[in-house]
Design a protein around this motif. Sequence first.
Motif, PDB file in Angstrom:
ATOM      1  N   ASP A 273      41.460   6.438  33.651  1.00 40.92           N
ATOM      2  CA  ASP A 273      40.809   6.726  34.930  1.00 40.92           C
ATOM      3  C   ASP A 273      41.716   7.551  35.826  1.00 40.92           C
TER       4      ASP A 273
ATOM      5  N   LEU B 120      42.006   8.512  39.925  1.00 37.20           N
ATOM      6  CA  LEU B 120      41.512   8.144  41.250  1.00 37.20           C
ATOM      7  C   LEU B 120      42.246   8.928  42.319  1.00 37.20           C
TER       8      LEU B 120
ATOM      9  N   GLU C 129      42.498   8.597  48.388  1.00 41.66           N
ATOM     10  CA  GLU C 129      41.537   8.281  49.436  1.00 41.66           C
ATOM     11  C   GLU C 129      40.472   7.284  48.978  1.00 41.66           C
ATOM     12  N   GLU C 130      40.230   7.188  47.662  1.00 39.12           N
ATOM     13  CA  GLU C 130      39.212   6.267  47.150  1.00 39.12           C
ATOM     14  C   GLU C 130      39.749   4.851  46.942  1.00 39.12           C
ATOM     15  N   LEU C 131      41.031   4.648  47.126  1.00 40.96           N
ATOM     16  CA  LEU C 131      41.606   3.313  46.968  1.00 40.96           C
ATOM     17  C   LEU C 131      41.281   2.454  48.191  1.00 40.96           C
ATOM     18  N   SER C 132      41.217   1.148  47.989  1.00 40.02           N
ATOM     19  CA  SER C 132      41.003   0.240  49.122  1.00 40.02           C
ATOM     20  C   SER C 132      42.268   0.226  49.979  1.00 40.02           C
TER      21      SER C 132
ATOM     22  N   ARG D 261      46.011   1.053  48.737  1.00 38.69           N
ATOM     23  CA  ARG D 261      46.805   2.136  49.333  1.00 38.69           C
ATOM     24  C   ARG D 261      48.155   1.630  49.837  1.00 38.69           C
TER      25      ARG D 261
ATOM     26  N   ASN E 128      39.634  -1.755  42.324  1.00 37.05           N
ATOM     27  CA  ASN E 128      39.964  -0.906  41.165  1.00 37.05           C
ATOM     28  C   ASN E 128      40.899  -1.615  40.180  1.00 37.05           C
TER      29      ASN E 128
END
Length: 172
Positions: free
Chosen positions: A72, A74, A77-80, A84, A106
């Motif tokens: 994957d 990622l 910015e798409e991380l919680s 982050r 994730n």
Amino acid sequence: MSENERTPASILFTYVAPLLGVLLVAVGIGAAVPGGYAIVQEDISTCGQPTIAVEGPEETDRRFADRTPSIDRLPFEELSTAEREAFVEALSDPVGEAHVRGPFPNHRAFTNGTLITYEGERYFSTVVSENPCYEVAPLQFPLGVFAIGLGTVGILTPPLYRRLVRLEEEAG
């Protein structure tokens, strides 16, 4: 009753009850200690907070120089928020590891290893430790404490029994 007389009651209260008391205290300690730890573990340890490791861009490029991995990808910015914070903390950590304190949506991607794009660079990150919580039966701690208390009473029966016999002899 003379000192040399041994009745079934005197044997029971002098020898058997303290022996059972010691065994109950031992079993109680064996139950209460892990039961008590299970109650406070979230406050004193990293239980339930997986540890992630983050490799820098140089290590990531070396790792994947010859092939494109099928893992994957990622964007940062798409991380919680918790992911982050852990990612940034791992970047500044000398070992490159940090705990994810909070929601970890994730998790599957991190468990299998993932490439994260952060400030134009690729970083390889993966879960290195799950840090599971120790689970025990809900009644283990209170039953262990009860066993310790009951065992203590059993240990104290010989002096109590002798006092009772002395009072009986003085009264009669």
